[in-house]
Design a protein around this motif. Structure first.
Motif, PDB file in Angstrom:
ATOM      1  N   ALA B  32      43.895  61.866  79.455  1.00 41.14           N
ATOM      2  CA  ALA B  32      44.364  63.250  79.426  1.00 41.14           C
ATOM      3  C   ALA B  32      45.278  63.517  80.611  1.00 41.14           C
ATOM      4  N   LYS B  33      44.879  62.971  81.778  1.00 42.86           N
ATOM      5  CA  LYS B  33      45.735  63.163  82.958  1.00 42.86           C
ATOM      6  C   LYS B  33      47.121  62.595  82.695  1.00 42.86           C
ATOM      7  N   LYS B  34      47.117  61.386  82.143  1.00 41.83           N
ATOM      8  CA  LYS B  34      48.411  60.748  81.878  1.00 41.83           C
ATOM      9  C   LYS B  34      49.217  61.565  80.876  1.00 41.83           C
ATOM     10  N   ALA B  35      48.520  62.088  79.859  1.00 40.09           N
ATOM     11  CA  ALA B  35      49.225  62.851  78.828  1.00 40.09           C
ATOM     12  C   ALA B  35      49.851  64.098  79.439  1.00 40.09           C
ATOM     13  N   THR B 111      51.932  52.794  86.568  1.00 37.81           N
ATOM     14  CA  THR B 111      51.411  52.054  87.717  1.00 37.81           C
ATOM     15  C   THR B 111      49.900  51.917  87.600  1.00 37.81           C
ATOM     16  N   LYS B 112      49.441  50.703  87.777  1.00 30.70           N
ATOM     17  CA  LYS B 112      47.999  50.475  87.606  1.00 30.70           C
ATOM     18  C   LYS B 112      47.303  50.499  88.953  1.00 30.70           C
ATOM     19  N   GLY B 113      46.042  50.923  88.919  1.00 32.83           N
ATOM     20  CA  GLY B 113      45.197  50.823  90.098  1.00 32.83           C
ATOM     21  C   GLY B 113      45.631  51.690  91.256  1.00 32.83           C
ATOM     22  N   GLY B 117      44.497  58.851  91.124  1.00 37.53           N
ATOM     23  CA  GLY B 117      45.593  58.967  90.166  1.00 37.53           C
ATOM     24  C   GLY B 117      46.062  60.392  89.966  1.00 37.53           C
ATOM     25  N   GLY B 118      45.121  61.313  89.833  1.00 37.30           N
ATOM     26  CA  GLY B 118      45.483  62.706  89.565  1.00 37.30           C
ATOM     27  C   GLY B 118      46.385  63.251  90.655  1.00 37.30           C
ATOM     28  N   LEU B 119      45.995  62.996  91.901  1.00 36.33           N
ATOM     29  CA  LEU B 119      46.782  63.507  93.023  1.00 36.33           C
ATOM     30  C   LEU B 119      48.172  62.863  93.040  1.00 36.33           C
ATOM     31  N   TYR B 120      48.182  61.564  92.722  1.00 34.41           N
ATOM     32  CA  TYR B 120      49.457  60.830  92.693  1.00 34.41           C
ATOM     33  C   TYR B 120      50.416  61.479  91.709  1.00 34.41           C
ATOM     34  N   ASP B 371      56.364  43.050  91.086  1.00 39.13           N
ATOM     35  CA  ASP B 371      55.137  42.866  90.307  1.00 39.13           C
ATOM     36  C   ASP B 371      54.997  41.431  89.809  1.00 39.13           C
ATOM     37  N   ARG B 372      56.133  40.755  89.612  1.00 39.69           N
ATOM     38  CA  ARG B 372      56.072  39.391  89.093  1.00 39.69           C
ATOM     39  C   ARG B 372      55.963  38.345  90.190  1.00 39.69           C
TER      40      ARG B 372
END
Lengths: 639, 637
Positions: B32-35, B111-113, B117-120, B371-372
């Motif tokens: 939901a946050k992401k949405a 971005t993972k991890g 997350g919400g604050l970001y 990342d790679r």
């Protein structure tokens, strides 16, 4: 279709082809080549339709595409496409040679995994070079000029996983950009000076008595020096051979590098005598140097690359002598025989399993008869065998230099001509005569019809016959006068006149026979010497055996060494120094010292009031301090 | 209030509302946050596209479409209240901001991890809302406030999610940018207290321009105020030598923040210099033009050299973004250099648009490379094309865009700016400026070759790890495509944005241009005309050709006073002649100069004009006598 539509089709077809194959058929092995070759065919047909439909007396057509304008910069408000007599010649040569090289590529790249990228790259190149031909002003030329550089970069980097290709592609792009620096400044000054950069308008202005300016001409010439790889920016061309051979044939021999010559012919009216003299010396020198250095290479493509440098030098020298038509003529003739020579080398390289070292070849005459025959024809043509393509153009440049009374230039060009016969004979002897010296050459077989057909068409027919139309009084014409021997009449308009003019002058001076004899002597002596001297049983280069010092000189590493020295020891060190000063002065002293010093003082004050010494507080203090300064400034302003 | 202006308000509010929702992120599931964050990033972009489509036909107030004004926020009696709208200059930048924001947002969501997350998301969204506010505000006060609004999340993001040495970097940046903001605020205060903003539109761009044009600010103060704005904004835009904060900040900040700051927020200062500096204080710009030229040259050449020796990919991109500010500053200065031609300003706006997109694309792809490979050190990479050909293709495209290859938007900006600098003095400076196309090619192609060409060096990735490298994922591909598409669209059809820019420049900047032109009339500028046109001839004072913009005015002024012309060729008395009033005609001058008997032809040369005349016809009255202008050069043959 009317001319406007045809012009738009010619320019936009390759772009569409490139986009479609780059985005949708990147991985396909079949569809991308089909799209690209079809596009090249469409362009060829559209160009022929356009050229055959033009009035020979007044071969011009134009169309426009929407552009943009900002403030006083209105030069690109509409993007104009146009063809004039020079453009017609170039258009025919480029589309014709390009089509056959596309066909050749299908055979040459049959074992390559990245065919999609390769053919998309070829189409991008077609779009760019056609843009240069059709551009009607300097800014548009510059746009496509840059794009040509980019497509050349991408195609040289085709074998990106070798360090050599990575280096060579970078070098080519940067050397071109150095030329473009002067070119762009020249364009801008030209625009400021004349208020227009449209070729037709500029020519009219100059004809009406507007002055030409040496500095603008010299700056514009920088673009030519970069693109046509003339001294001192020539170093990129020999390394550009890291790309696949069809690319070398199309871009780095027949068309892109010739675009520089085409451009100089187009702006010939802007060039002052000083510019022409500069050009003559640079290019005549390059012709001689390239012709000799081709003898110092064992890589077959590098040897041919030096030959290209030499012949671009011939063209530049012709412009410098005030014979732009002859330069254009040599450009057209050279495109055919040099493309053929490169394609022959491609055929040989492909047959020898990507072996490029001539000392490891030999004895291919019987194994690859069609390739050998094409090589002989194109080779004789480049050596100016009488009544073949090169004879009409190259010997004319020699005669032009002699007629102009410029003996040093004449001597340089004669040296270049002798060099041409020597390296062509050497190449033939090392590749086709004697015994096979390498594994690849032992197992070589004649290439497939995809590759031999273009060799026959470009090599045999055109190297033999492209010059015919100039023979005698007016040559052979057909299709109701629309075709002149093998060229559309409108495409020969640009140089036929210049050729006959010079020929008449030559006849008046009684020099036709002496020049003919001189040419034949150079041809016979040079070729004979080379074949006898270089025919070898061991495969080793004879000159390297007899005189390693001379050979080393001819390998010509000096400029590369000089530039490498400059980049590593001067440019890079200077950049490091600036970076160090940046860290030391700006970053440490100015910032940490002065800027951070203020909050440090304020911060120590703040600690007494606020029991918090961390940095974020000092931010607020500097804010306050700055506000105080601001207030002082404001009151100062308003008082 | 109409549909368009509400859409504009929705576009600015959407990220802020989404950020508010994040306050309740404790109770929201991750999806939901992401949405919600996604909605906050996508809505402005869609709205901006709709606004672009509607702009040409929209009703405009003072050149601003979608105008709305809210007098309850602010103090109308002081001339300060909230005003929103977009004109031809802010529209492309607003669009660019939404596109970069969308890409940065998608990058943030993918971005993972991330800790908290919400604050970001909230921080990124607030920053995004702030930059949208910057480009849609018309009143100077909210323009400034929105900038601060976007700046604070940058500190927070660096402090919380930054890389190596994040605290030092955040504080360094805070000090620098606060200083810049304060100096520019001082400029704004000075402008305000000098009386600007008393008019109908209050203290807005329009109001200030009207007030200053009305002569409210004393001429002496104009220069000082402009200097405050120039150096204040200059620090924010990393003008040489105030750039040290930028490379560190961008390489330490999380990638979405770097994208938004380098791409969009940094353009705040430039935007301010155009909409306030050049528009309202053209004479200040004229006073400081040489400073801008030399400092921008520092950006181009010195920073360019520093960029060349960077081994760290993110540092290199950061330095390159500092370098590319040089041409934009020059585009603004070109307004004064060319004496009122707006082409340079237009080029600056186009380049701001293009640079925002291309630098964001480079940061985005740089992160993908990281990342790679697990490193930003380019010397440790190599041969990545083998495993990630699509990433390589995008990276090459981004590099080409950033070094100004035709086909990308950047090219048009640079080309227009360089062209508009034709009058620069001394002329060789033009060459030094255009050097940027060589320098940027050197570092750009070096990076491509080091990362993607050749073979894996094995320093960062073992052969085994290299085998496992995967090509670009969909989550990385979508932002890249969005940015790339915008660059190419404008690259191929520049009129998409230039039409609106040009219309606004023509409408709004005409008075400012006139002021610059009057300036060059009273002080005959030494243009490059004599060095270029008349090599080897007597240098004559030629009025700057850029006075054309003033049209008739200039001619009247010129005719009223004494003029100097020079005569050479087949005459007995060659040289300079000072003429006045009725004497200033060709026939009179030829009499004075004692034309030779056999001369038949005379040419009058003036800037961008050449008038050939047959002397016989002139004497017989077959052609009209020609009134001369100051600086004419007459040659008799």
């Amino acid at each position: 279709m009317d001319n406007e539509t045809l012009l738009r089709v010619i320019l936009l077809t390759p772009l569409v082809a490139a986009v479609v194959s780059a985005f949708f058929f990147r991985r396909s092995r079949v569809i991308a080549p089909v799209i690209s070759v079809t596009a090249a065919g469409v362009i060829l047909f559209a160009s022929l339709a356009l050229l055959l439909g033009l009035e020979p007396a007044n071969p011009t057509a134009s169309a426009t595409l929407p552009g943009f304008a900002l403030g006083g910069f209105t030069e690109l408000e509409t993007i104009g496409l146009s063809v004039d007599k020079n453009g017609a010649a170039m258009l025919f040569v480029v589309t014709f040679v390009a089509f056959w090289i596309h066909v050749f590529s299908v055979g040459y790249m049959d074992d390559d995994k990245a065919r999609g990228r390769f053919f998309a790259g070829l189409s991008v190149f077609m779009f760019s070079i056609l843009g240069i031909i059709l551009a009607n002003n300097l800014f548009m030329t510059f746009i496509f000029w840059e794009l040509v550089g980019f497509s050349s970069y991408m195609l040289i980097a085709h074998y990106w996983n070798t360090d050599y290709a990575a280096m060579a592609s970078k070098k080519a792009f940067i050397a071109n950009r150095v030329g473009d620096l002067g070119f762009l400044v020249g364009i801008i000054l030209c625009y400021a000076q004349y208020g227009t950069t449209n070729f037709a308008e500029l020519e009219a202005l100059i004809k009406s008595g507007e002055m030409t300016v040496t500095s603008i001409g010299l700056l514009l010439m920088c673009g030519f020096l970069g693109k046509s790889a003339q001294f001192p920016l020539h170093v990129w061309l020999t390394d550009a051979m890291a790309g696949p051979t069809p690319v070398s044939a199309l871009i780095h021999a027949a068309t892109m590098v010739a675009a520089g010559v085409f451009f100089m012919v187009r702006i010939f009216f802007l060039l002052t005598p000083e510019v022409l003299t500069t050009m003559l010396w640079l290019c005549a020198g390059m012709a001689a140097l390239g012709g000799l250095c081709a003898l110092g290479q064992t890589d077959i493509k590098k040897s041919l690359a030096y030959s290209t440098l030499s012949h671009l030098g011939f063209m530049g020298a012709a412009i410098g002598l005030g014979l732009p038509e002859i330069a254009l003529l040599h450009m057209a003739m050279h495109a055919f025989f040099k493309a053929t020579l490169f394609l022959c080398s491609g055929s040989v390289i492909h047959a020898c399993h990507h072996e490029q070292d001539m000392t490891k070849m030999g004895g291919l005459l019987k194994k690859m008869p069609i390739t050998a025959a094409a090589f002989i024809v194109a080779g004789l043509s480049i050596c100016a065998f009488p009544w073949m393509a090169g004879w009409y153009s190259k010997d004319m440049i020699l005669s032009g230099a002699y007629l102009a009374g410029n003996i040093p230039a004449f001597v340089a060009l004669v040296v270049a001509a002798i060099g041409t016969t020597l390296y062509t004979g050497r190449m033939f002897a090392m590749v086709f005569l004697g015994n096979a010296h390498g594994h690849g050459a032992e197992h070589a077989k004649e290439s497939s019809v995809w590759m031999t057909l273009p060799l026959i068409v470009l090599g045999v027919i055109f190297s033999l016959g492209a010059g015919w139309f100039l023979a005698g009084t007016n040559g052979i014409s057909w299709l109701g006068g629309k075709m002149n021997a093998l060229f559309p009449t409108v495409a020969t308009e640009a140089f036929a006149h210049g050729y006959h003019d010079l020929h008449d002058k030559l006849a008046a001076a009684g020099l036709v026979a002496p020049m003919f004899i001189l040419g034949v002597v150079i041809l016979v002596v040079g070729l004979g010497l080379a074949v006898v001297f270089y025919r070898t049983a061991t495969g080793e280069d004879k000159l390297r055996e007899y005189s390693p010092t001379l050979y080393k000189a001819l390998e010509y590493r000096y400029m590369d060494t000089l530039y490498a020295w400059y980049i590593e020891k001067v440019q890079q060190r200077f950049a490091m120094l600036v970076a160090m000063l940046d860290t030391a002065l700006v970053n440490m002293l100015a910032m940490r010292g002065v800027v951070a010093g203020v909050p440090a003082i304020l911060g120590s004050v703040s600690r007494r009031f606020v029991q918090n010494g961390n940095g974020s507080i000092s931010v607020f203090w500097i804010a306050l301090g700055a506000l105080a300064v601001a207030a002082a400034l404001v009151s100062g302003v308003l008082s | 209030m109409n549909c368009g202006s509400s859409l504009l308000q929705v576009a600015v509010a959407a990220p802020l509302v989404a950020a508010l929702v994040m306050a309740f992120s404790k109770w929201l599931p991750c999806a939901a946050k992401k949405a919600v964050a996604g909605v906050g990033f996508v809505v402005p972009a869609l709205a901006a596209l709709a606004l672009c489509y509607a702009f040409p036909c929209a009703e405009k107030i003072g050149g601003y479409a979608f105008y709305s004004s809210c007098e309850t926020i602010g103090v109308p009696s002081l001339g300060i209240w909230l005003q929103f709208g977009l004109n031809g200059i802010s529209l492309p930048l607003f669009l660019m901001a939404t596109i970069v924001g969308l890409a940065a947002g998608l990058r943030a969501i993918a971005t993972k991890g991330v800790a908290q997350g919400g604050l970001y998301y909230a921080v990124t969204l607030v920053m995004f809302g702030g930059v949208l506010g910057v480009f849609s505000a018309i009143d100077v006060f909210s323009f400034y406030i929105f900038h601060e609004f976007a700046l604070i999340p940058t500190f927070v993001a660096i402090l919380l999610w930054g890389g190596y040495a994040r605290k030092t970097t955040a504080i360094t940046m805070a000090i620098y940018l606060t200083l810049g903001a304060m100096v520019s605020l001082a400029g704004l205060f000075a402008l305000y207290f000098a009386g600007a903003g008393a008019g109908e539109y209050g203290f807005s761009f329009l109001g200030v321009a009207q007030a200053v044009a009305g002569g409210i600010v004393l001429d002496g103060n104009v220069s000082v105020i402009f200097a405050l704005l120039l150096f204040g904004f200059g620090i924010l835009v990393s003008l040489f030598p105030f750039y040290s904060w930028a490379p560190d900040t961008y390489s330490v900040a999380p990638t979405p923040i770097s994208m938004l700051h380098a791409g969009v927020l940094k353009k705040f200062g430039l935007y301010g210099l155009i909409q306030l500096g050049a528009l309202a204080l053209p004479l200040g710009l004229a006073d400081w033009q040489n400073w801008i030229i030399w400092l921008a040259l520092g950006n181009i050449v010195l920073i360019g050299l520093i960029t060349m020796v960077q081994k760290d990919l993110k540092q290199m991109v950061s330095y390159s973004s500092v370098m590319h500010m040089g041409p934009i500053f020059l585009g603004i200065a070109a307004f004064a250099i060319s004496g009122g031609d707006t082409a340079g300003l237009g080029g600056a706006v186009v380049l701001m648009f293009a640079h925002g997109l291309s630098v964001a694309l480079l940061f985005h792809l740089g992160q993908s490379v990281y990342d790679r490979t697990g490193t930003y050190d380019m010397t440790k990479m190599g041969g990545l094309t083998a495993k990630a050909p699509v990433l390589a293709a995008f990276f090459v495209a981004a590099t080409m865009a950033s070094i100004g290859l035709p086909g990308f938007a950047n090219f048009w900006g640079e080309l227009t700016i360089f062209t508009s600098l034709a009058q620069i003095q001394p002329t060789w400076l033009l060459g030094a400026i255009v050097l940027s196309i060589v320098i940027s090619a050197i570092y750009g192609l070096r990076a491509v070759a080091k990362i993607f060409y050749g073979k894996n060096t094995g320093a960062a990735l073992s052969d085994e790890a290299f085998e496992n490298v995967r090509d670009i994922t969909t989550a990385e591909r979508v932002p890249a495509i969005v940015l790339f598409a915008a660059l190419v669209a404008v690259g191929f059809v520049p009129s998409l944005i230039t039409k609106n820019i040009d219309a606004t420049l023509k409408a709004d900047f005409a008075p400012a241009a006139k002021e610059l032109c009057a300036d060059c009339d009273s002080v005959p500028a030494e243009t490059d005309v004599d060095t270029i046109i008349l090599e080897g001839s007597i240098p004559v004072e030629v009025p700057a050709d850029n006075c054309e913009a003033c049209g008739g005015n200039a001619e009247q002024v010129v005719l009223a006073k004494n003029i100097t012309v020079s005569v050479d060729g087949a005459v007995g008395n060659p040289g300079d002649f000072v003429l006045s009033g009725d004497d200033a005609t060709l026939l009179k001058v030829l009499e004075q100069a004692e034309v030779d008997e056999e001369a038949t032809f005379v040419v009058v040369l003036r800037v961008r004009a050449r008038i050939p005349v047959d002397i016989e016809e002139l004497r017989n009255g077959d052609v009209d006598d020609i009134p001369l202008e100051d600086g004419d050069k007459i040659s008799v043959e």
